[in-house]
Design a protein around this motif. Structure first.
Motif, mmCIF file in Angstrom:
data_model
loop_
_atom_site.group_PDB
_atom_site.id
_atom_site.type_symbol
_atom_site.label_atom_id
_atom_site.label_comp_id
_atom_site.label_asym_id
_atom_site.label_seq_id
_atom_site.Cartn_x
_atom_site.Cartn_y
_atom_site.Cartn_z
ATOM 1 N N ALA A 124 -6.880 12.011 12.196
ATOM 2 C CA ALA A 124 -6.453 12.630 10.958
ATOM 3 C C ALA A 124 -7.544 13.989 11.019
ATOM 4 C CB ALA A 124 -6.606 11.880 9.590
ATOM 5 N N GLN A 125 -8.652 13.748 11.051
ATOM 6 C CA GLN A 125 -9.521 14.856 11.135
ATOM 7 C C GLN A 125 -8.951 16.103 12.235
ATOM 8 O OE1 GLN A 125 -14.019 14.021 11.412
ATOM 9 N NE2 GLN A 125 -13.276 11.754 10.687
ATOM 10 N N LYS A 126 -8.657 15.488 13.425
ATOM 11 C CA LYS A 126 -8.208 16.392 14.411
ATOM 12 C C LYS A 126 -6.849 17.220 13.809
ATOM 13 C CE LYS A 126 -6.792 16.835 19.321
ATOM 14 N NZ LYS A 126 -6.654 16.083 20.362
ATOM 15 N N GLN A 127 -6.028 16.563 13.310
ATOM 16 C CA GLN A 127 -4.819 17.091 12.744
ATOM 17 C C GLN A 127 -5.221 18.145 11.702
ATOM 18 O OE1 GLN A 127 -2.115 17.296 14.134
ATOM 19 N NE2 GLN A 127 -0.384 16.465 12.884
ATOM 20 N N GLY A 128 -6.065 17.734 10.946
ATOM 21 C CA GLY A 128 -6.619 18.747 9.702
ATOM 22 C C GLY A 128 -7.022 19.978 10.399
ATOM 23 N N ARG A 129 -7.906 19.915 11.425
ATOM 24 C CA ARG A 129 -8.429 21.152 12.008
ATOM 25 C C ARG A 129 -7.585 22.013 12.765
ATOM 26 N NH1 ARG A 129 -12.527 17.427 13.612
ATOM 27 N NH2 ARG A 129 -11.349 17.073 15.736
ATOM 28 N N ASN A 130 -6.525 21.365 13.572
ATOM 29 C CA ASN A 130 -5.315 21.896 14.131
ATOM 30 C C ASN A 130 -4.219 22.577 13.048
ATOM 31 O OD1 ASN A 130 -6.996 21.533 16.581
ATOM 32 N ND2 ASN A 130 -5.916 19.685 16.784
ATOM 33 N N LYS A 131 -3.848 21.848 12.255
ATOM 34 C CA LYS A 131 -2.803 22.096 11.352
ATOM 35 C C LYS A 131 -3.062 22.553 9.937
ATOM 36 C CE LYS A 131 1.815 20.317 10.583
ATOM 37 N NZ LYS A 131 2.604 19.075 10.868
ATOM 38 N N TRP A 132 -3.744 21.639 9.000
ATOM 39 C CA TRP A 132 -3.627 21.734 7.583
ATOM 40 C C TRP A 132 -4.885 22.378 6.929
ATOM 41 C CZ3 TRP A 132 -3.530 15.774 8.387
ATOM 42 C CH2 TRP A 132 -2.362 15.489 8.916
ATOM 43 N N TYR A 133 -5.809 22.799 7.664
ATOM 44 C CA TYR A 133 -6.995 23.600 7.141
ATOM 45 C C TYR A 133 -7.190 24.659 7.989
ATOM 46 C CZ TYR A 133 -7.269 19.125 4.541
ATOM 47 O OH TYR A 133 -7.204 18.253 3.773
#
Length: 95
Positions: free
Chosen positions: A70-79
């Motif tokens: 989830a952290q990786k997805q956050g860095r790559n997409k959401w934030y």
């Protein structure tokens, strides 16, 4: 007791984000000892505060494989960017 303060500048939030955030909250409280979790968004900012009984609980949560994904997805997409602060709660009172 300790608190983890997560502050972020939002790039985009979508249905996948909402499902992931709900899953992370459930996982943190049911399996890792998170005592309380609150989050809110305003314009393009998000802040989330979670409360934990010890630094060891926080460390184990940080290493969870689903949380890491989830952290990786956050860095790559959401934030666009984010900041995490871990603080010790010295006093608490209410009225």
């Amino acid at each position: 007791m300790y608190a983890v303060i997560f502050k972020a500048e939002i790039a985009q939030l979508d249905d996948e984000y909402s499902a992931t955030a709900a899953r992370m909250r459930e996982l943190a409280t049911s399996q890792y000892g998170c005592l309380e979790f609150s989050a809110c968004c305003e314009e393009n900012r998000e802040i989330a505060i979670s409360y934990w009984p010890s630094l060891e609980h926080i460390k184990r949560w940080k290493q969870d494989p689903e949380h890491l994904a989830a952290q990786k997805q956050g860095r790559n997409k959401w934030y666009h960017n984010y900041q995490v602060q871990v603080v010790e709660l010295l006093r608490q009172y209410s009225h």
